[in-house]
Scaffold this motif. Structure first.
Motif, PDB file in Angstrom:
ATOM      1  N   ARG A 152       0.839  -1.197   0.000  1.00  0.00           N
ATOM      2  CA  ARG A 152       0.000   0.000   0.000  1.00  0.00           C
ATOM      3  C   ARG A 152       0.874   1.246   0.000  1.00  0.00           C
ATOM      4  NH1 ARG A 152      -4.663  -1.633   4.506  1.00  0.00           N
ATOM      5  NH2 ARG A 152      -5.494  -3.456   3.358  1.00  0.00           N
ATOM      6  N   ILE A 153       1.308   1.646  -1.172  1.00  0.00           N
ATOM      7  CA  ILE A 153       2.109   2.855  -1.301  1.00  0.00           C
ATOM      8  C   ILE A 153       1.439   3.805  -2.281  1.00  0.00           C
ATOM      9  CG2 ILE A 153       4.257   1.618  -0.823  1.00  0.00           C
ATOM     10  CD1 ILE A 153       4.826   1.593  -3.783  1.00  0.00           C
ATOM     11  N   ARG A 154       1.749   5.071  -2.152  1.00  0.00           N
ATOM     12  CA  ARG A 154       1.151   6.070  -3.033  1.00  0.00           C
ATOM     13  C   ARG A 154       1.756   5.980  -4.423  1.00  0.00           C
ATOM     14  NH1 ARG A 154       1.213  11.869  -0.343  1.00  0.00           N
ATOM     15  NH2 ARG A 154      -0.092  12.216  -2.198  1.00  0.00           N
ATOM     16  N   PHE A 155       0.953   6.332  -5.430  1.00  0.00           N
ATOM     17  CA  PHE A 155       1.381   6.341  -6.831  1.00  0.00           C
ATOM     18  C   PHE A 155       1.889   4.971  -7.281  1.00  0.00           C
ATOM     19  CE2 PHE A 155       2.544  10.530  -4.932  1.00  0.00           C
ATOM     20  CZ  PHE A 155       1.489  11.256  -5.466  1.00  0.00           C
ATOM     21  N   ARG A 156       1.268   3.922  -6.769  1.00  0.00           N
ATOM     22  CA  ARG A 156       1.719   2.570  -7.082  1.00  0.00           C
ATOM     23  C   ARG A 156       1.634   2.276  -8.577  1.00  0.00           C
ATOM     24  NH1 ARG A 156      -1.472  -2.144  -4.180  1.00  0.00           N
ATOM     25  NH2 ARG A 156      -3.130  -1.210  -5.439  1.00  0.00           N
ATOM     26  N   ASN A 157       0.517   2.600  -9.208  1.00  0.00           N
ATOM     27  CA  ASN A 157       0.354   2.319 -10.637  1.00  0.00           C
ATOM     28  C   ASN A 157       1.318   3.137 -11.486  1.00  0.00           C
ATOM     29  OD1 ASN A 157      -1.713   0.473 -10.171  1.00  0.00           O
ATOM     30  ND2 ASN A 157      -3.305   2.053 -10.247  1.00  0.00           N
ATOM     31  N   ALA A 158       1.551   4.386 -11.105  1.00  0.00           N
ATOM     32  CA  ALA A 158       2.490   5.231 -11.849  1.00  0.00           C
ATOM     33  C   ALA A 158       3.905   4.668 -11.753  1.00  0.00           C
ATOM     34  CB  ALA A 158       2.456   6.657 -11.315  1.00  0.00           C
ATOM     35  N   LEU A 159       4.274   4.191 -10.572  1.00  0.00           N
ATOM     36  CA  LEU A 159       5.610   3.621 -10.388  1.00  0.00           C
ATOM     37  C   LEU A 159       5.785   2.333 -11.197  1.00  0.00           C
ATOM     38  CD1 LEU A 159       6.175   4.168  -6.564  1.00  0.00           C
ATOM     39  CD2 LEU A 159       7.356   5.306  -8.446  1.00  0.00           C
ATOM     40  N   ARG A 160       4.710   1.553 -11.305  1.00  0.00           N
ATOM     41  CA  ARG A 160       4.786   0.341 -12.118  1.00  0.00           C
ATOM     42  C   ARG A 160       5.102   0.689 -13.570  1.00  0.00           C
ATOM     43  NH1 ARG A 160      -0.430  -3.285 -10.082  1.00  0.00           N
ATOM     44  NH2 ARG A 160       0.380  -3.786  -8.001  1.00  0.00           N
ATOM     45  N   GLY A 161       4.445   1.726 -14.071  1.00  0.00           N
ATOM     46  CA  GLY A 161       4.710   2.163 -15.436  1.00  0.00           C
ATOM     47  C   GLY A 161       6.124   2.675 -15.624  1.00  0.00           C
ATOM     48  N   ILE A 162       6.615   3.425 -14.632  1.00  0.00           N
ATOM     49  CA  ILE A 162       7.975   3.969 -14.712  1.00  0.00           C
ATOM     50  C   ILE A 162       9.006   2.857 -14.699  1.00  0.00           C
ATOM     51  CG2 ILE A 162       9.698   5.334 -13.465  1.00  0.00           C
ATOM     52  CD1 ILE A 162       7.386   7.127 -12.516  1.00  0.00           C
ATOM     53  N   TYR A 163       8.810   1.852 -13.848  1.00  0.00           N
ATOM     54  CA  TYR A 163       9.770   0.753 -13.762  1.00  0.00           C
ATOM     55  C   TYR A 163       9.800  -0.080 -15.035  1.00  0.00           C
ATOM     56  CZ  TYR A 163      10.697   1.480  -8.796  1.00  0.00           C
ATOM     57  OH  TYR A 163      11.098   2.005  -7.599  1.00  0.00           O
ATOM     58  N   PHE A 164       8.703  -0.066 -15.814  1.00  0.00           N
ATOM     59  CA  PHE A 164       8.649  -0.883 -17.029  1.00  0.00           C
ATOM     60  C   PHE A 164       9.274  -0.176 -18.239  1.00  0.00           C
ATOM     61  CE2 PHE A 164       6.476  -2.962 -20.667  1.00  0.00           C
ATOM     62  CZ  PHE A 164       6.877  -4.266 -20.407  1.00  0.00           C
ATOM     63  N   VAL A 165       9.513   1.130 -18.131  1.00  0.00           N
ATOM     64  CA  VAL A 165      10.049   1.893 -19.263  1.00  0.00           C
ATOM     65  C   VAL A 165      11.343   1.314 -19.830  1.00  0.00           C
ATOM     66  CG1 VAL A 165      11.061   4.118 -19.908  1.00  0.00           C
ATOM     67  CG2 VAL A 165       8.886   4.054 -18.704  1.00  0.00           C
ATOM     68  N   PRO A 166      12.336   0.935 -19.010  1.00  0.00           N
ATOM     69  CA  PRO A 166      13.584   0.403 -19.589  1.00  0.00           C
ATOM     70  C   PRO A 166      13.381  -0.781 -20.512  1.00  0.00           C
ATOM     71  CG  PRO A 166      13.886   0.880 -17.265  1.00  0.00           C
ATOM     72  CD  PRO A 166      12.424   1.034 -17.538  1.00  0.00           C
ATOM     73  N   ASN A 167      12.319  -1.568 -20.297  1.00  0.00           N
ATOM     74  CA  ASN A 167      12.116  -2.764 -21.100  1.00  0.00           C
ATOM     75  C   ASN A 167      11.701  -2.447 -22.536  1.00  0.00           C
ATOM     76  OD1 ASN A 167      11.881  -5.823 -20.967  1.00  0.00           O
ATOM     77  ND2 ASN A 167       9.880  -5.295 -21.776  1.00  0.00           N
TER      78      ASN A 167
END
Length: 283
Positions: A88-103
């Motif tokens: 339960r962290i804030r901006f969880r969905n946004a962070l998921r998208g950011i972490y996937f960018v390198p791929n």
């Protein structure tokens, strides 16, 4: 009969662009072909020569060491990030998208960016801070150049593994965590006793895919060091490309490629069976 005609185009394409080239390559591995001009059969001499070629053995050693370290780091970091993003962290969905960018970025492009960072930016910053050890490019150091390649490979590969682990964490019932918490289990105990056994199958998939991909490392090396300094970071794929297409060793390096293909297949089968059995026993 209609199903046959539906599958036939895909089968023909597979045979033309995969099976036939593979068989042709295996055929040329028994020749002294330079990739052009006349050639003669040399039997198994290409294969026997591989085991006494110091450059080939060095490339295999570097590749296996690199793949092992990269696989451990990628899966450790990806699993830690996935567990954090699943909480339960804030901006969880946004962070998921950011972490996937390198791929989704081209490895060669980001490789040249990393090359500039390690060759120019990092030495300048280190010099300004008085850090003598990093004041010169590590990519020019035969002992440290592999670290730069490793940093790029791990940064780029973590993204995909995070998504797989997140999918696995979604399958863990919340009731198990609640029961473990009622029994007094702390976060680490819950992770070790509940999370890890429940996502063992996903760990197997990620580990097998990571090891297979890192054993075939090519773009990262080309963009960062091109196998240098000297041959310090020359992977098997880079050696096959250089020797086969630039060094006039087409038949010899095709033999190397055949051996390498067999090694990767063997590693994948053994690793999958061992880790699957362990995953089942832990579960």
């Amino acid at each position: 009969m209609s199903f046959f005609w539906m599958v036939l185009p895909a089968l023909v394409l597979f045979l033309v662009f995969h099976t036939i080239p593979v068989l042709q390559g295996i055929f040329y591995s028994f020749t002294d072909s330079a990739g052009y001009g006349a050639w003669d059969f040399v039997g198994l001499s290409n294969y026997t020569a591989l085991f006494s070629d110091e450059r080939v053995l060095s490339a295999y050693l570097f590749t296996f060491q690199f793949a092992l370290v990269a696989t451990i780091l990628v899966n450790g970091i990806a699993l830690a990030l996935a567990v954090g993003l699943n909480g339960r962290i804030r901006f969880r969905n946004a962070l998921r998208g950011i972490y996937f960018v390198p791929n989704i970025l081209a490895i060669l492009v980001i490789g040249y960016v990393f090359n500039y960072l390690f060759s120019n930016s990092l030495p300048e910053i280190a010099s300004a801070l008085g850090i003598e050890a990093l004041s010169t490019s590590i990519l020019a150091d035969p002992e440290l150049a592999w670290v730069g390649v490793l940093a790029l490979a791990v940064w780029q590969a973590v993204a995909f593994n995070v998504i797989i682990y997140l999918a696995g964490l979604q399958t863990v019932p919340a009731e198990l965590y609640e029961a473990a918490a009622l029994d007094g289990a702390g976060p680490w105990r819950r992770f070790r006793g509940v999370t890890l056994p429940m996502i063992a199958g996903f760990v197997v998939v990620n580990t097998v895919l990571s090891l297979k991909n890192f054993l075939q490392v090519f773009d990262h090396v080309v963009a960062m060091t091109n196998g240098g300094p000297g041959t310090a970071t020359e992977s098997i794929s880079v050696l096959i490309y250089k020797g086969g297409f630039q060094g006039g060793e087409y038949g010899y390096q095709i033999a190397n490629a055949v051996v390498f293909m067999a090694v990767i297949a063997l590693f994948a089968v053994v690793q999958f069976r061992v880790m699957r059995n362990r995953g089942v026993s832990h579960a």
